[in-house]
Design an enzyme around this catalytic site. Structure first.
Site, mmCIF file in Angstrom:
data_model
loop_
_atom_site.group_PDB
_atom_site.id
_atom_site.type_symbol
_atom_site.label_atom_id
_atom_site.label_comp_id
_atom_site.label_asym_id
_atom_site.label_seq_id
_atom_site.Cartn_x
_atom_site.Cartn_y
_atom_site.Cartn_z
ATOM 1 N N ASN A 260 0.840 -1.194 0.000
ATOM 2 C CA ASN A 260 0.000 0.000 0.000
ATOM 3 C C ASN A 260 0.879 1.249 0.000
ATOM 4 O OD1 ASN A 260 -0.120 -1.092 2.877
ATOM 5 N ND2 ASN A 260 -1.252 0.750 3.302
ATOM 6 N N ASP A 261 0.741 2.149 0.932
ATOM 7 C CA ASP A 261 1.321 3.485 0.777
ATOM 8 C C ASP A 261 2.811 3.495 0.409
ATOM 9 O OD1 ASP A 261 -1.038 3.605 2.181
ATOM 10 O OD2 ASP A 261 -0.160 4.433 3.992
ATOM 11 N N SER A 322 2.967 3.875 8.113
ATOM 12 C CA SER A 322 3.562 4.850 7.195
ATOM 13 C C SER A 322 4.433 5.897 7.876
ATOM 14 C CB SER A 322 2.463 5.540 6.406
ATOM 15 O OG SER A 322 2.037 4.647 5.415
ATOM 16 N N ARG A 388 -1.394 8.912 13.495
ATOM 17 C CA ARG A 388 -0.357 8.220 12.703
ATOM 18 C C ARG A 388 0.063 9.012 11.463
ATOM 19 N NH1 ARG A 388 -4.963 5.410 12.198
ATOM 20 N NH2 ARG A 388 -6.058 5.567 10.216
ATOM 21 N N ASP A 389 1.159 8.567 10.895
ATOM 22 C CA ASP A 389 1.726 9.008 9.616
ATOM 23 C C ASP A 389 2.420 10.371 9.784
ATOM 24 O OD1 ASP A 389 0.410 6.738 8.834
ATOM 25 O OD2 ASP A 389 -1.290 7.811 7.960
ATOM 26 N N GLU A 444 -5.262 10.750 7.109
ATOM 27 C CA GLU A 444 -4.077 9.900 7.080
ATOM 28 C C GLU A 444 -3.037 10.545 6.169
ATOM 29 O OE1 GLU A 444 -5.732 5.467 7.529
ATOM 30 O OE2 GLU A 444 -6.221 6.334 5.599
#
Ligand code: DQQ
Length: 713
Positions: A260-261, A322, A388-389, A444
């Site tokens: 994913n990311d 991430s 997060r991130d 996000e």
């Protein structure tokens, strides 16, 4: 075909249970002889067997004396023997010295639907399943059975071979089958409900018997268990094993499994590095690691070994989520989100080599202990605080960071911190809070970019990637304009700074169901590298990086200009699924103009881009695929100015269609044509005349070598 072993040592650790007696009786009825062996007699008997089988359903009574037998097991494996651990026996791999991280989901499973193993496509050649054509093997249909599986952690030494199928549902995150290469011996753990003592429908019992026979043959043979890939050659082998007509050729995909990311994008010592959210256990989102690839030119990639793995005892034990890369005065540094149970907190790692292959985690992780106490951070089913991130930059003599979150009753937000040293952080307040009805969720992957006169902040709000153009005043982002970065299958983008330009990659999620992703064995791609900038009119520009032209291998059509009359369809004399098409379309008096790609000769399968007088570009996927498991909808975006010709750059890549309109607007679609002849391209005008100008078509080449380049073997 792998031969069954002649004699199996049937391990037992006390009086034989009904389940063990039933398994032994089954084994006695096969061509393999069974010889019961007590664990405490193993030291003298281990060399006599090609394979040992420990089948145990009940938990061991604590304290377990098992570790006393680990040396005998080790000797057996060192002499080339195999070991099969079924049901709850698999939970004891640590005590037996086979593994350091034991299964985390051990207990009685109540089976009401036919349940069994969901074998990975990547390992469908494994000798244990060579007699099956199917990846879904149901081995039990009733009862409460003692089982073992990995769920939120992965074995440190073993390779997951299968997840779970329950009735008609795939349950990928429950992983009961693991192989360990104990060179020269091998170990298989099958914690699935392989019960011999319970009644089962005939077909289910037959599958169970074949699977156990296959597992015994597999551990007894000399073929090593597959491990995680260690070098470019082994990763290229994974790519080859999962090559298919729908696998993008030049959009980056992981060698296998889940992506994913994009994360930690950085240019280091002249090479571009892309890290990405990666699950080595299969094509599903769980137990997230950081995959890694590098490139000299942003379009041709070399797979690198996994860069970050969860530490079993660390604050990232359930996943390395991430984050970004920072050049800390010559030290490449990562800031990422560690997941531990219901907590997610920032963690730091520094590179231990210039190739960015080895990373050392900061001993005092997490570097922020909790979200700011005076901020009402959203708690959800999965997280005690959605937090997060990371995006880090240097400003006003300090490191600045934003973290994505959701605020109770307010919506998504990017929280700002600052630091002297990247390790101690001070909360500075929110950079921006989404006080819009449509943004009442979590933000996000926030990222802030300096585009010269303007700053760009983008956030992924669980649906779209929303961008804001504006500036920072008194620590707050002041929004001037906003928009959507890409109107299709595109999420969680991240950018790398390369001189004056910002090059952005996004995650292109699959638009097909989880079963289809499982069957493919891989999931997720990255967009082409895009250069983001602000035009003289203050609006955002998005263009493919200039390097993308290097992918062109053959010019199929050169600057063709023509008019389409009302109702006319012109088929281009080009065919393919890895093409670039550049053109300009003008609606003279037509209501709409159409470009069809991935088109079969009878047009039964086709993906249609339609540009109409209302100034909308529509990607119509309703006839894009015969496969019922894929998206069949329309995706649309406005393409102002509405009354002028539309310039298009379209990139076709097997299951990707990435469209750039007027150098400003993007719409990326995942598309899965099923027919070999769905390779055509046509243009048409609807209800009037349209003009096509400067139409050029190129065939594009591969983004990664099909086999490793010389010198890297
Ligand atoms: N994916 C990551 C998170 C992020 C999300 C987990 C966005 O860190 O919020 O894989 O796709």
């Amino acid at each position: 075909m792998t031969d069954p072993p002649e004699v199996v040592g049937f391990l037992h650790d006390g009086p034989r249970s009904a389940e063990q007696a039933a398994a032994l009786e089954w084994l006695d009825g096969t061509s393999t002889a069974a010889e019961p062996v007590r664990f405490d007699a193993l030291a003298d008997a281990a060399d006599r067997f090609d394979a040992l089988w420990w089948h145990r359903e009940a938990p061991l009574e604590a304290p377990s004396p098992l570790s006393a037998h680990a040396p005998a097991v080790e000797r057996h494996l060192a002499s080339g023997g195999g070991l099969l651990l079924t049901l709850r026996a698999m939970a004891n791999v640590d005590a037996l010295g086979i593994e350091t991280v034991p299964p985390d989901a051990v207990g009685a499973e109540t089976i009401t639907d036919p349940t069994g193993v969901l074998w990975r496509r990547l390992h469908d050649g494994h000798p244990a399943v060579e007699s099956f054509d199917d990846l879904r093997l149901r081995v039990c249909d009733r009862g409460a059975v003692g089982t073992a599986a990995y769920e939120s952690v992965l074995p440190a030494r073993g390779e997951v071979l299968a997840s779970t199928v329950r009735g008609d549902h795939d349950v990928p995150h429950r992983m009961p089958v693991v192989g360990w290469d104990a060179d020269p011996g091998s170990v298989l753990g099958v914690g699935a409900p392989l019960s011999f003592d319970r009644p089962a429908a005939e077909a289910v019992a037959a599958t169970r018997d074949r699977l156990v026979a296959g597992c015994l043959a597999a551990v007894a043979d000399d073929v090593p268990e597959p491990g995680r890939p260690r070098d470019a050659e082994e990763m290229a082998a994974m790519r080859r094993a999962l090559d298919a007509d729908d696998r993008p050729a030049y959009h980056f995909t992981a060698p296998a499994n889940w992506l994913n990311d994009p994360n930690g994008l950085v240019r280091w010592n002249g090479r571009f590095h892309v890290f990405y959210q990666y699950n080595p256990a299969g094509p599903f989102h769980d137990t997230i690691h950081w995959g890694h690839a590098s490139s000299e030119d942003l379009v041709r990639w070399r797979d690198e070994p996994v860069a970050l793995s969860p530490s079993p005892d660390g604050p990232d034990r359930n996943g390395c989520w991430s984050g970004c890369a920072i050049d800390d005065d010559g030290t490449p540094t990562l800031l990422y989100t560690g997941g531990d149970g219901r907590r997610q907190l920032p963690c730091l790692a520094t590179a231990a080599d210039d190739a960015l292959r080895r990373w050392e985690k900061h001993p005092d992780n997490p570097v922020i202990e909790a979200p700011p106490p005076d901020v009402d951070v959203l708690e959800t089913e999965h997280w005690e605080a959605e937090f997060r991130d990371h995006c880090v930059w240097r400003e006003a003599g300090r490191w600045q960071q934003i973290i994505g979150t959701g605020l109770v009753d307010r919506g998504g937000a990017a929280l700002r911190y600052s630091s002297e040293d990247l390790r101690e952080w001070r909360y500075e307040g929110p950079l921006l809070v989404g006080e819009w009805a449509s943004d009442d969720t979590v933000w996000e992957c926030p990222e802030l970019l300096d585009l010269g006169d303007r700053r760009l902040l983008h956030v992924s709000n669980c649906e779209d990637v929303v961008y804001f153009l504006g500036d920072i005043r008194d620590g707050r982002f002041v929004v001037d304009r906003r928009g959507i970065l890409d109107h299709g299958d595109f999420y969680a983008p991240q950018s790398l700074a390369d001189g004056d330009r910002h090059v952005t990659f996004g995650w292109l999620p699959e638009a097909r169901d989880l079963d289809a992703q499982w069957d493919a064995g891989w999931s997720g791609a990255l967009s082409l590298p895009r250069v983001l900038s602000v035009g003289p009119d203050g609006d955002l520009r998005q263009r493919p990086a200039a390097e993308v032209r290097q992918l062109r291998t053959e010019r199929l059509l050169d600057d063709a200009t023509f008019e389409l009359s009302a109702g006319e369809r012109r088929r281009l004399d080009v065919a393919g699924r890895t093409l670039e098409l550049d053109l300009e379309v003008g609606l003279r008096d037509a209501a709409a103009a159409e470009l069809s790609v991935f088109e079969s000769p009878d047009r039964a399968e086709r993906t249609v881009l339609q540009y109409g007088r209302d100034g909308e570009l529509v990607v119509d996927r309703t006839a894009a695929s015969d496969d019922p498991r894929v998206a069949a909808d329309t995706q649309r975006m406005a393409v102002p100015p509405y009354d002028e010709p539309l310039s298009l750059r379209c990139f076709l890549d097997r299951s990707v269609l990435e469209v750039y309109a007027n150098g400003r607007h993007c719409l990326t679609s995942r598309i899965y044509p099923t027919r070999d002849d769905s390779v055509g391209v046509s243009l048409a005008a609807d209800d009037g005349r349209a003009t096509v100008r400067d139409l050029s078509v190129w065939r594009l080449g591969d983004g990664y070598p099909r086999s490793p380049p010389d010198g890297e073997r």
